[in-house]
Design an enzyme around this catalytic site. Structure first.
Site, PDB file in Angstrom:
ATOM      1  N   CYS A   1       0.831  -1.265  -0.022  1.00  0.00           N
ATOM      2  CA  CYS A   1       0.011   0.037  -0.007  1.00  0.00           C
ATOM      3  C   CYS A   1       0.693   1.157   0.127  1.00  0.00           C
ATOM      4  O   CYS A   1       0.603   2.348  -0.730  1.00  0.00           O
ATOM      5  CB  CYS A   1      -0.881  -0.064   1.031  1.00  0.00           C
TER       6      CYS A   1
ATOM      7  N   ASP B   1      10.612  -6.475  -8.914  1.00  0.00           N
ATOM      8  CA  ASP B   1      10.940  -6.999  -7.473  1.00  0.00           C
ATOM      9  C   ASP B   1      12.271  -6.453  -7.088  1.00  0.00           C
ATOM     10  O   ASP B   1      13.332  -6.391  -7.859  1.00  0.00           O
ATOM     11  CB  ASP B   1      10.939  -8.429  -7.761  1.00  0.00           C
TER      12      ASP B   1
ATOM     13  N   HIS C   1      -0.396 -10.311  -4.526  1.00  0.00           N
ATOM     14  CA  HIS C   1       0.619  -9.801  -5.461  1.00  0.00           C
ATOM     15  C   HIS C   1       0.941 -11.034  -6.370  1.00  0.00           C
ATOM     16  O   HIS C   1       0.805 -11.916  -6.074  1.00  0.00           O
ATOM     17  CB  HIS C   1       1.788  -9.115  -4.991  1.00  0.00           C
TER      18      HIS C   1
ATOM     19  N   HIS D   1      -0.297  -8.388   1.032  1.00  0.00           N
ATOM     20  CA  HIS D   1      -0.961  -7.636   0.148  1.00  0.00           C
ATOM     21  C   HIS D   1      -1.031  -8.477  -1.150  1.00  0.00           C
ATOM     22  O   HIS D   1       0.074  -8.652  -1.545  1.00  0.00           O
ATOM     23  CB  HIS D   1      -0.456  -6.024   0.124  1.00  0.00           C
TER      24      HIS D   1
HETATM   25  P1  AMP Z   1       6.165 -13.233  -1.418  1.00  0.00           P
HETATM   26  O1  AMP Z   1       7.399 -13.733  -0.953  1.00  0.00           O
HETATM   27  O2  AMP Z   1       5.240 -13.884  -2.526  1.00  0.00           O
HETATM   28  O3  AMP Z   1       5.166 -12.470  -0.357  1.00  0.00           O
HETATM   29  O4  AMP Z   1       6.604 -11.874  -2.425  1.00  0.00           O
HETATM   30  C1  AMP Z   1       7.084 -10.751  -1.687  1.00  0.00           C
HETATM   31  C2  AMP Z   1       8.153 -10.056  -2.812  1.00  0.00           C
HETATM   32  O5  AMP Z   1       8.257  -8.687  -2.592  1.00  0.00           O
HETATM   33  C3  AMP Z   1       9.534 -10.682  -2.791  1.00  0.00           C
HETATM   34  O6  AMP Z   1       9.819 -11.402  -3.896  1.00  0.00           O
HETATM   35  C4  AMP Z   1      10.521  -9.619  -2.394  1.00  0.00           C
HETATM   36  O7  AMP Z   1      11.759  -9.523  -3.102  1.00  0.00           O
HETATM   37  C5  AMP Z   1       9.555  -8.393  -2.735  1.00  0.00           C
HETATM   38  N1  AMP Z   1       9.907  -6.838  -2.283  1.00  0.00           N
HETATM   39  C6  AMP Z   1      10.047  -6.696  -0.925  1.00  0.00           C
HETATM   40  N2  AMP Z   1      10.346  -5.506  -0.464  1.00  0.00           N
HETATM   41  C7  AMP Z   1       9.959  -4.913  -1.792  1.00  0.00           C
HETATM   42  C8  AMP Z   1      10.247  -3.413  -2.209  1.00  0.00           C
HETATM   43  N3  AMP Z   1      10.387  -2.497  -1.443  1.00  0.00           N
HETATM   44  N4  AMP Z   1      10.333  -3.204  -3.459  1.00  0.00           N
HETATM   45  C9  AMP Z   1      10.173  -4.029  -4.417  1.00  0.00           C
HETATM   46  N5  AMP Z   1       9.788  -5.614  -4.154  1.00  0.00           N
HETATM   47  C10 AMP Z   1      10.045  -5.929  -2.893  1.00  0.00           C
HETATM   48 ZN    ZN Z   2      -1.682  -3.052   1.172  1.00  0.00          ZN
END
Ligand code: AMP
Ligand code: ZN
Length: 112
Positions: free
Chosen positions: A6, A29, A98, A96
């Site tokens: 968010c 990512d 994704h 959230h």
């Molecule tokens: P999940 O493990 O499926 O919840 O994926 C979360 C993803 O968010 C991971 O692949 C992280 O590398 C990515 N992530 C975490 N923080 C950030 C950020 N600030 N900007 C971009 N990606 C992020």
């Molecule tokens: Zn959110």
């Protein structure tokens, strides 16, 4: 509510934009697992795929309508994989909803 994605959608935390429209946002990512790795998030907070309902499923439908364009914009020219991790066993780290878009090279056949 304290939600990283968010905050990214609201511009409070910087991100590398791939796509932006009225219902979803896509960004690179921060820890890419493939040459192309972006995340697509609904602009309404939905905790995970477990939280999809008749009231919010329009966001999910829209995301899947635009994923082909997002994948192209991200540089996945030769196919891609869509992944959504859910809950503890799914190793979901950000609560959230994704969708990971992975591509840019031949991916592993191992899904799990
Ligand atoms: P999940 O493990 O499926 O919840 O994926 C979360 C993803 O968010 C991971 O692949 C992280 O590398 C990515 N992530 C975490 N923080 C950030 C950020 N600030 N900007 C971009 N990606 C992020
Ligand atoms: Zn959110």
């Amino acid at each position: 509510m304290d939600c990283l994605f968010c905050a990214i959608i609201n511009g409070e935390i910087p991100s590398a934009k791939v796509w932006d429209d009225d219902m979803c946002y896509a960004f690179k990512d921060i820890n890419p697992q493939a040459p192309v790795h972006c995340l697509v998030v609904p602009k309404e907070h939905i905790a995970s795929a477990d939280g999809i309902t008749a009231d919010n499923s329009k966001y999910v439908a829209h995301i899947f309508e635009v994923i082909p364009s997002i994948a192209k914009a991200a540089g996945a020219e030769n196919g891609y994989r869509i992944i959504s991790n859910v809950g503890e066993d799914g190793c979901q780290s950000v609560k959230h909803l994704h969708f990971h878009i992975l591509g840019g090279a031949k991916l592993s056949e191992n899904m799990g």
